[in-house]
Design a protein around this motif. Structure first.
Motif, PDB file in Angstrom:
ATOM      1  N   ARG A  33      13.578 -29.330   1.435  1.00  0.00           N
ATOM      2  CA  ARG A  33      12.680 -29.417   2.581  1.00  0.00           C
ATOM      3  C   ARG A  33      11.967 -30.766   2.604  1.00  0.00           C
ATOM      4  NH1 ARG A  33       8.070 -25.474   3.006  1.00  0.00           N
ATOM      5  NH2 ARG A  33       9.355 -24.348   1.505  1.00  0.00           N
ATOM      6  N   MET A  34      11.594 -31.229   1.405  1.00  0.00           N
ATOM      7  CA  MET A  34      10.907 -32.525   1.319  1.00  0.00           C
ATOM      8  C   MET A  34      11.825 -33.659   1.770  1.00  0.00           C
ATOM      9  SD  MET A  34       8.771 -34.141  -1.849  1.00  0.00           S
ATOM     10  CE  MET A  34      10.136 -33.953  -2.998  1.00  0.00           C
ATOM     11  N   GLY A  35      13.073 -33.647   1.285  1.00  0.00           N
ATOM     12  CA  GLY A  35      14.003 -34.717   1.644  1.00  0.00           C
ATOM     13  C   GLY A  35      14.286 -34.748   3.131  1.00  0.00           C
ATOM     14  N   ALA A  36      14.493 -33.562   3.718  1.00  0.00           N
ATOM     15  CA  ALA A  36      14.780 -33.503   5.154  1.00  0.00           C
ATOM     16  C   ALA A  36      13.565 -33.951   5.959  1.00  0.00           C
ATOM     17  CB  ALA A  36      15.202 -32.080   5.539  1.00  0.00           C
ATOM     18  N   GLY A  37      12.387 -33.536   5.511  1.00  0.00           N
ATOM     19  CA  GLY A  37      11.152 -33.920   6.203  1.00  0.00           C
ATOM     20  C   GLY A  37      10.910 -35.422   6.130  1.00  0.00           C
ATOM     21  N   ALA A  38      11.203 -35.998   4.968  1.00  0.00           N
ATOM     22  CA  ALA A  38      11.006 -37.439   4.803  1.00  0.00           C
ATOM     23  C   ALA A  38      11.947 -38.211   5.726  1.00  0.00           C
ATOM     24  CB  ALA A  38      11.227 -37.836   3.349  1.00  0.00           C
ATOM     25  N   ILE A  63      16.536 -35.310 -11.238  1.00  0.00           N
ATOM     26  CA  ILE A  63      15.160 -35.059 -10.823  1.00  0.00           C
ATOM     27  C   ILE A  63      15.004 -35.356  -9.327  1.00  0.00           C
ATOM     28  CG2 ILE A  63      12.741 -35.690 -11.167  1.00  0.00           C
ATOM     29  CD1 ILE A  63      13.487 -36.590 -13.998  1.00  0.00           C
ATOM     30  N   PHE A  64      15.627 -36.418  -8.875  1.00  0.00           N
ATOM     31  CA  PHE A  64      15.481 -36.828  -7.479  1.00  0.00           C
ATOM     32  C   PHE A  64      16.723 -36.520  -6.641  1.00  0.00           C
ATOM     33  CE2 PHE A  64      12.677 -39.468 -10.048  1.00  0.00           C
ATOM     34  CZ  PHE A  64      11.470 -39.192  -9.439  1.00  0.00           C
ATOM     35  N   ALA A  65      17.788 -36.075  -7.308  1.00  0.00           N
ATOM     36  CA  ALA A  65      19.082 -35.954  -6.639  1.00  0.00           C
ATOM     37  C   ALA A  65      19.064 -34.972  -5.468  1.00  0.00           C
ATOM     38  CB  ALA A  65      20.152 -35.543  -7.648  1.00  0.00           C
ATOM     39  N   ARG A  66      18.452 -33.802  -5.691  1.00  0.00           N
ATOM     40  CA  ARG A  66      18.540 -32.784  -4.649  1.00  0.00           C
ATOM     41  C   ARG A  66      17.753 -33.199  -3.399  1.00  0.00           C
ATOM     42  NH1 ARG A  66      16.650 -27.019  -6.215  1.00  0.00           N
ATOM     43  NH2 ARG A  66      17.041 -27.916  -8.274  1.00  0.00           N
ATOM     44  N   GLY A  67      16.562 -33.747  -3.619  1.00  0.00           N
ATOM     45  CA  GLY A  67      15.761 -34.207  -2.482  1.00  0.00           C
ATOM     46  C   GLY A  67      16.433 -35.352  -1.749  1.00  0.00           C
ATOM     47  N   PRO A  76      30.553 -40.232  -6.065  1.00  0.00           N
ATOM     48  CA  PRO A  76      30.759 -38.988  -5.309  1.00  0.00           C
ATOM     49  C   PRO A  76      29.478 -38.172  -5.146  1.00  0.00           C
ATOM     50  CG  PRO A  76      32.444 -39.253  -7.013  1.00  0.00           C
ATOM     51  CD  PRO A  76      31.380 -40.268  -7.291  1.00  0.00           C
ATOM     52  N   THR A  77      28.586 -38.200  -6.147  1.00  0.00           N
ATOM     53  CA  THR A  77      27.358 -37.402  -6.046  1.00  0.00           C
ATOM     54  C   THR A  77      26.306 -37.958  -6.988  1.00  0.00           C
ATOM     55  OG1 THR A  77      26.386 -35.208  -6.320  1.00  0.00           O
ATOM     56  CG2 THR A  77      28.178 -35.757  -7.798  1.00  0.00           C
ATOM     57  N   MET A  78      25.037 -37.774  -6.614  1.00  0.00           N
ATOM     58  CA  MET A  78      23.959 -38.139  -7.531  1.00  0.00           C
ATOM     59  C   MET A  78      23.521 -36.923  -8.333  1.00  0.00           C
ATOM     60  SD  MET A  78      21.693 -40.913  -5.539  1.00  0.00           S
ATOM     61  CE  MET A  78      22.533 -42.240  -4.653  1.00  0.00           C
ATOM     62  N   ASP A  79      24.088 -35.776  -8.015  1.00  0.00           N
ATOM     63  CA  ASP A  79      23.617 -34.535  -8.622  1.00  0.00           C
ATOM     64  C   ASP A  79      24.113 -34.386 -10.051  1.00  0.00           C
ATOM     65  OD1 ASP A  79      21.995 -32.392  -8.406  1.00  0.00           O
ATOM     66  OD2 ASP A  79      23.250 -31.268  -7.031  1.00  0.00           O
ATOM     67  N   ASN A  80      23.359 -33.660 -10.824  1.00  0.00           N
ATOM     68  CA  ASN A  80      23.774 -33.213 -12.157  1.00  0.00           C
ATOM     69  C   ASN A  80      24.103 -34.339 -13.135  1.00  0.00           C
ATOM     70  OD1 ASN A  80      23.516 -30.502 -11.451  1.00  0.00           O
ATOM     71  ND2 ASN A  80      25.453 -30.610 -10.363  1.00  0.00           N
ATOM     72  N   ALA A  81      23.641 -35.526 -12.827  1.00  0.00           N
ATOM     73  CA  ALA A  81      23.733 -36.628 -13.798  1.00  0.00           C
ATOM     74  C   ALA A  81      25.156 -36.909 -14.265  1.00  0.00           C
ATOM     75  CB  ALA A  81      22.841 -36.337 -15.007  1.00  0.00           C
TER      76      ALA A  81
END
Lengths: 338, 338
Positions: A297-302, A76-80, B70-75
């Motif tokens: 965009r949100m993560g980069a902006g933050a 849920i938060f990983a991409r940001g 390595p990554t927080m993505d994709n759980a």
């Protein structure tokens, strides 16, 4: 009040020596849990800010920034957060992350640990947190940015309109002719994002001339199985819903799986929507119609806002990232006669 | 060599004053990037361990532990890390996490930052990393535990047999009659888990009397879209595979979606398997047949081992967590005549 007298006040209140207070703050492992708790309660009660008296924290250049997120699960938060980290890395700053398990006490502790371990600033998710967490941030002069929500606090936010986005989704559901609408929501207590999304759906119902008190809301943890059980509870009601608006994609995907297990077709028999547009939303069948949040965009902006704060600049107070609805197939008109 | 002379050696090698070296280590934001890089290169070359000379790091009780994933993505790591964190929290220890983006240089930096920010021990994923990262851990006397893989290093590991688990899956695929088998793997360079899984599949082919060089392996980043593109490349080969063994569930789910887009039925036209058993594996259609990794048990075990190390105890050197195959529907016999 001088730093010295404050330390003494804490010691007095906790009934220990000033040396014990120091040890407790600097080498907590060397005191008993009971002593530590007593000292930390006194620290909280007196608003004592260890280490930060002589020198504002912002002048310590550790090139480290912290983030406390509610969970690492389900991306849920990983991409940001990934975008946040990449923008920091480009500035030579390392990100340390802590996950609170949606627990406000734990979040307050983790903010303190990150700052005491040298974080020059922190990223926080949403606005609902314990007063003592905000007080600690103020006392320690730690710059912080709020993301994933809009905030009217003094510190900047880079987020989106959770209420408005949920309202837009509910309007679309209503426009298709649904009248029996239910919601599977995250736990709203101490989660402003979840609460705002429920509020948004209610606002759309009122606007559509419907009684918002007729909205059945099942509050569950953000987990596939929990969503499945909530789905079951909704479908055995006297008037089962023809559309279920879910508070996020994990809940939406869990509801789709539960519908299939029950032999219901999505969206012919039941419409289901999500929120976030995490990867999985596109890989279930049917694809989940959801609110797309531009997490990158949100993560980069933050990151830009937090780096500016740390440098002593004044970034824009509120950056509102636009969301949009992505149609995939899980939302359709209600069955005729339903 | 005394701490003093080492500091002077670093200063000499970097061509700066000892004061600049100190500033660089303690307040890196106050020196230019160029100076910092020169000093850090000298620090690395001379094996200088800032701060740790006088006192072993293990004697500092910060009640903080670090993890570099390595990554927080994709759980992929979320569930194991959650269990790791919960076990630490029960012992009053806070976890700080850093994510390296599968970049070995970044991992080495993040280990250093975590330790310099007070981590009393660190959790690391797998065994493949830069020598300087292991050297730093040894110099700073930082306890560490390796998870997600088995390791023959001196420090303990709590992991599973990646090669054996992948071999077992390939054996099952072969037993169903598949002969044209391909693999979509994660990038194997500096990723021992990904490399071992490929090795396991090759071992099964050899054991089955097949030429392991006939195995087509597409190496891609662990992303749904990348898996979809790899799937496309495999299916336009002269002899397309009847079964694709994927290096993890993200790749498996991406491949299933790509198969559907191509109008192929899974498993009637093409079998697809995964690895990890993350939540999403059960929510796609058909469900993904995969290797179940008991992430909770691994995370809790890793925490116990690391806490023991920090307390100066000697935990079991190797804890091997048993994996098993979960059948869901994406693996079947090859089409007759295929």
């Amino acid at each position: 009040m001088s730093l010295r007298s404050k330390l003494e006040d804490v010691a007095k209140m906790a009934g220990v020596s000033t040396a014990t207070v120091s040890r407790c703050l600097n080498e907590p492992g060397k005191v008993t849990n009971k002593t530590r708790e007593r000292v930390m309660n006194a620290v909280d009660a007196l608003g004592y800010t260890p280490h930060f008296g002589a020198k504002a924290l912002a002048s310590r250049k550790t090139r480290t920034v912290g983030a406390v997120i509610p969970t690492m699960d389900n991306a849920i938060f990983a991409r940001g957060l990934q975008a946040f980290q990449e923008a920091l890395a480009a500035a030579g700053v390392t990100l340390l992350v802590s996950s609170s398990g949606y627990d406000a006490e734990q979040e307050a502790d983790q903010i303190r640990v990150l700052v005491m371990r040298g974080a020059e600033g922190v990223l926080l998710i949403g606005t609902a947190r314990l007063a003592k967490a905000y007080e600690f941030l103020a006392r320690s002069k730690t710059p912080y940015v709020i993301a994933w929500a809009l905030s009217d606090r003094e510190s900047p936010c880079v987020g989106f309109d959770n209420m408005g986005a949920a309202k837009a989704m509910a309007e679309r559901v209503l426009a298709l002719g649904h009248r029996d609408i239910a919601m599977i929501s995250g736990i709203t207590a101490m989660n402003d994002r979840a609460a705002s999304r429920v509020e948004g759906v209610r606002a759309a119902l009122v606007q559509g001339g419907l009684d918002p008190d007729r909205l059945s809301v099942e509050e569950v943890h953000y987990a596939f199985d929990a969503a499945g059980k909530a789905f079951e509870r909704l479908m055995v009601r006297e008037v089962p819903p023809t559309a279920i608006i879910c508070g996020n994609d994990v809940l939406g995907v869990g509801a789709i799986s539960a519908a299939k297990r029950r032999g219901l077709r999505v969206p012919e028999d039941i419409s289901i929507t999500g929120f976030d547009d995490i990867d999985i939303a596109a890989h279930v069948e049917p694809g989940l119609t959801t609110v797309h949040v531009p997490h990158e965009r949100m993560g980069a902006g933050a990151a830009a806002a937090l780096l500016a704060l740390i440098e002593g600049e004044t970034p824009q107070a509120t950056v509102c990232i636009e969301t949009r609805i992505v149609e995939r197939g899980s939302l359709g008109p209600p069955r005729v006669g339903a």
